[in-house]
Design a protein around this motif. Structure first.
Motif, PDB file in Angstrom:
ATOM      1  N   ALA A 169       2.354  10.213  -7.351  1.00 19.81           N
ATOM      2  CA  ALA A 169       3.242  10.615  -8.449  1.00 19.81           C
ATOM      3  C   ALA A 169       2.441  10.835  -9.727  1.00 19.81           C
ATOM      4  O   ALA A 169       2.707  11.783 -10.485  1.00 19.81           O
ATOM      5  CB  ALA A 169       4.324   9.563  -8.662  1.00 19.81           C
ATOM      6  N   LYS A 170       1.458   9.973  -9.987  1.00 21.52           N
ATOM      7  CA  LYS A 170       0.625  10.119 -11.178  1.00 21.52           C
ATOM      8  C   LYS A 170      -0.162  11.426 -11.153  1.00 21.52           C
ATOM      9  O   LYS A 170      -0.561  11.934 -12.201  1.00 21.52           O
ATOM     10  CB  LYS A 170      -0.338   8.939 -11.293  1.00 21.52           C
ATOM     11  N   ARG A 171      -0.369  11.958  -9.966  1.00 16.87           N
ATOM     12  CA  ARG A 171      -1.124  13.200  -9.836  1.00 16.87           C
ATOM     13  C   ARG A 171      -0.204  14.403  -9.583  1.00 16.87           C
ATOM     14  O   ARG A 171      -0.649  15.460  -9.169  1.00 16.87           O
ATOM     15  CB  ARG A 171      -2.166  13.042  -8.726  1.00 16.87           C
ATOM     16  N   GLY A 172       1.083  14.200  -9.855  1.00 22.00           N
ATOM     17  CA  GLY A 172       2.020  15.317  -9.874  1.00 22.00           C
ATOM     18  C   GLY A 172       2.832  15.543  -8.620  1.00 22.00           C
ATOM     19  O   GLY A 172       3.574  16.519  -8.544  1.00 22.00           O
ATOM     20  N   VAL A 215      -5.659  10.007  -1.815  1.00 24.29           N
ATOM     21  CA  VAL A 215      -4.986   8.728  -2.074  1.00 24.29           C
ATOM     22  C   VAL A 215      -4.982   7.861  -0.813  1.00 24.29           C
ATOM     23  O   VAL A 215      -5.270   6.665  -0.856  1.00 24.29           O
ATOM     24  CB  VAL A 215      -3.553   8.962  -2.577  1.00 24.29           C
ATOM     25  N   ALA A 216      -4.672   8.471   0.326  1.00 26.76           N
ATOM     26  CA  ALA A 216      -4.608   7.714   1.588  1.00 26.76           C
ATOM     27  C   ALA A 216      -5.973   7.146   1.965  1.00 26.76           C
ATOM     28  O   ALA A 216      -6.083   5.970   2.350  1.00 26.76           O
ATOM     29  CB  ALA A 216      -4.075   8.608   2.703  1.00 26.76           C
ATOM     30  N   GLN A 224       0.819  -1.204   0.000  1.00 22.48           N
ATOM     31  CA  GLN A 224       0.000   0.000   0.000  1.00 22.48           C
ATOM     32  C   GLN A 224       0.859   1.262   0.000  1.00 22.48           C
ATOM     33  O   GLN A 224       0.494   2.258  -0.648  1.00 22.48           O
ATOM     34  CB  GLN A 224      -0.932   0.003   1.215  1.00 22.48           C
ATOM     35  N   ILE A 225       1.978   1.227   0.695  1.00 25.98           N
ATOM     36  CA  ILE A 225       2.879   2.388   0.698  1.00 25.98           C
ATOM     37  C   ILE A 225       3.454   2.607  -0.701  1.00 25.98           C
ATOM     38  O   ILE A 225       3.562   3.746  -1.175  1.00 25.98           O
ATOM     39  CB  ILE A 225       3.986   2.200   1.742  1.00 25.98           C
ATOM     40  N   ASP A 226       3.814   1.518  -1.372  1.00 27.17           N
ATOM     41  CA  ASP A 226       4.281   1.630  -2.758  1.00 27.17           C
ATOM     42  C   ASP A 226       3.188   2.234  -3.636  1.00 27.17           C
ATOM     43  O   ASP A 226       3.457   3.098  -4.489  1.00 27.17           O
ATOM     44  CB  ASP A 226       4.680   0.257  -3.296  1.00 27.17           C
ATOM     45  N   GLN A 227       1.944   1.792  -3.438  1.00 28.79           N
ATOM     46  CA  GLN A 227       0.822   2.330  -4.209  1.00 28.79           C
ATOM     47  C   GLN A 227       0.603   3.809  -3.901  1.00 28.79           C
ATOM     48  O   GLN A 227       0.278   4.596  -4.799  1.00 28.79           O
ATOM     49  CB  GLN A 227      -0.450   1.536  -3.898  1.00 28.79           C
TER      50      GLN A 227
END
Length: 350
Positions: free
Chosen positions: A68-71, A133-134, A59-62
């Motif tokens: 990152a995908k959101r900038g 995200v969290a 989950q931390i990797d996700q």
């Protein structure tokens, strides 16, 4: 002299941005922890460090990938791409030491740069993305724990409709004891975070806001996180209000029945906001009349409606459009629960 002044301005601006992002993330304390400083130390506020709580390595990797995908570039201290990871340092001995406890701690410790070029709107957006995200990862994790096909948003289900006022009060008085915990797990806080962030793009932080049907104060916490300080709330459940009073979010809270006269002055609020209230026939349609009365002209009324209610409340709002009492500013769908879909409707009073 000029250089000293520039340093002072830099420090003040850095501190403001740092305090702002900390305040925003404080609403997600169940998953994000910002360590306190030891005595006799001070922060260099050009970066933010925080720990992710209760998440697996996957989950931390996700979390890192999705932000990152959101900038947002967020690094984890216990990863090979972070220069602060002790295994990346050079030692006078052949092998780096084995530090199991250190590995455990830094495996969930995150690091993010806070550029001086970020303005307050940028910080709001950064905070929103991190929490969104969290919260999503928490929901997905609970779905997996409960088996995705059998997972329920609400352990006791939701009443499709209420027979009367007493049944509404009874439900929420009983629900108050575990309401917050249930909504932390099922993804509902994603909607509250989005609604609060969205309002931050329309309102200034000094706006006087009424949280209609505030319950235990979850939405108030999110609004407060984005800097709103003049928050008031009403609800029909005394037990829910008792919980909300323990928060440092509201200036005033009182018990009220929607659909009945509200003991509030006309044209006295800059904004009204409501989530999870106008649904399943639990509030009469005439409740809108009193709420519109207490809203100032040219000001906003924002409400989250359940799509599965077949527009029963939205059709009433449309009547106010036709009468030139309200005009629509925004209407968009958002899905955070498995059991139903919602839409955010923001209107402005003429």
């Amino acid at each position: 002299m000029f250089d000293d002044l520039r340093k002072i301005v830099f420090q003040i601006m850095s501190n403001e941005r740092y305090n702002q992002i900390c305040r925003i993330l404080a609403a997600a304390s169940e998953v994000i922890y910002i360590p306190e400083l030891p005595e006799s130390t001070y922060r260099v506020c050009d970066s933010l460090q925080f720990n992710l709580l209760g998440l697996t390595k996957r989950q931390i990797d996700q979390f890192v990938q999705r932000t990152a995908k959101r900038g947002l570039k967020i690094q984890v201290f216990g990863r090979s791409d972070n220069a602060r990871y002790f295994k990346n340092w050079k030692y006078s001995f052949d092998q780096p030491p084995r530090l199991d406890k250190t590995e455990e701690i830094i495996s969930c410790a995150c690091d993010m740069r806070l550029s001086l070029s970020f303005d307050k709107d940028d910080i709001n957006l950064i905070g929103y993305i991190i929490k969104d995200v969290a919260y999503g990862l928490i929901r997905e994790g609970n779905e997996r724990k409960g088996c995705r096909h059998s997972f329920q948003d609400y352990k006791n289900g939701l009443t499709d409709s209420f027979k009367g006022l007493d049944s509404v009060i009874s439900k929420y008085e009983e629900w108050a004891t575990y309401y917050d915990e249930e909504h932390r797990k099922n993804g509902w806080k994603s909607l509250l975070n989005y609604l609060a962030y969205k309002l931050s793009t329309y309102l200034n932080i000094n706006s006087k806001i009424l949280d209609v049907g505030c319950g235990t104060g979850l939405l108030g916490q999110e609004l407060s996180a984005y800097g709103f300080t003049k928050l008031y709330g009403n609800d029909i459940s005394k037990s829910s209000l008792d919980i909300a009073r323990k928060l440092d979010s509201y200036r005033g809270l009182y018990q009220a029945e929607l659909g009945q006269p509200l003991m509030l002055d006309s044209n006295s609020f800059d904004a009204l906001v409501s989530a999870g209230v106008f649904t399943r026939n639990q509030v009469p349609l005439n409740a809108f009349d009193e709420l519109i009365r207490i809203l100032k002209p040219k000001c906003l009324f924002s409400v989250a409606l359940r799509v599965e209610d077949n527009d029963s409340y939205y059709k009433k709002i449309e009547e106010y459009y036709a009468q030139n009492i309200l005009e629509e500013v925004l209407r968009e769908r958002i899905r955070v629960l498995r059991s139903c879909e919602h839409e955010i409707v923001i209107t402005r009073k003429f």
